[in-house]
Design an enzyme around this catalytic site. Sequence first.
Site, mmCIF file in Angstrom:
data_model
loop_
_atom_site.group_PDB
_atom_site.id
_atom_site.type_symbol
_atom_site.label_atom_id
_atom_site.label_comp_id
_atom_site.label_asym_id
_atom_site.label_seq_id
_atom_site.Cartn_x
_atom_site.Cartn_y
_atom_site.Cartn_z
ATOM 1 N N HIS A 37 0.775 -1.400 0.302
ATOM 2 C CA HIS A 37 -0.663 0.218 0.444
ATOM 3 C C HIS A 37 1.175 1.192 0.235
ATOM 4 C CE1 HIS A 37 1.052 -0.559 4.339
ATOM 5 N NE2 HIS A 37 1.152 0.819 3.971
ATOM 6 N N HIS A 120 5.398 6.126 -0.786
ATOM 7 C CA HIS A 120 6.587 4.792 -1.051
ATOM 8 C C HIS A 120 6.023 3.776 -1.117
ATOM 9 C CE1 HIS A 120 6.890 5.470 3.095
ATOM 10 N NE2 HIS A 120 7.396 3.900 2.978
#
Length: 177
Positions: A37, A120
């Site tokens: 995620h 990220h």
Amino acid sequence: MPRLFTGLELPTDLAAALTGARGGLHGARWIDPENYHITLRFIGDVDHGLARDVYGLLAEIHRDPLEVTIEGLDAFGGKRPRAIVARVVPDRALLELQAAHERQIRKAGAAPEGRKFSPHITLARLRDASPLDVADYLAVRGAFPRFTFTARRFVLYSSRDSVGGGPYVVEAAYPLG
């Protein structure tokens, strides 16, 4: 007390492509692809009252769907690498969505986030990985092909108290658009 954070889910084809980066690095604990995620705001361990307030205030965020671009692999931690990540382009729409999360979560009563937002996808957490081994790993696998997808919702996740890596549970989903 639940441990909460908000984020963007990844399409299954991107998660599958990122699994090709797994392996070949001593000291890496690879994250399961179903737990990949993009974290928008880590909230932490909160009482049920704050969790309820966060749940409601996130529903007030209204943004259009956004294009999210992955642009390669990297490591976090500098001289003491602690994670292998896929870099996400921090474009304006993504930064504005994250700022809206920060505002609403602070409005609920949570402390401000002390870290700068660096979008990220964590692929692995590192323990005792040598900087040279990480550099070698990135030299071989760091040129992950650019990948763009449309995020049509953001989610409120919960996780068990651990060192990270899941399993993560979607507690609520909020549409974009």
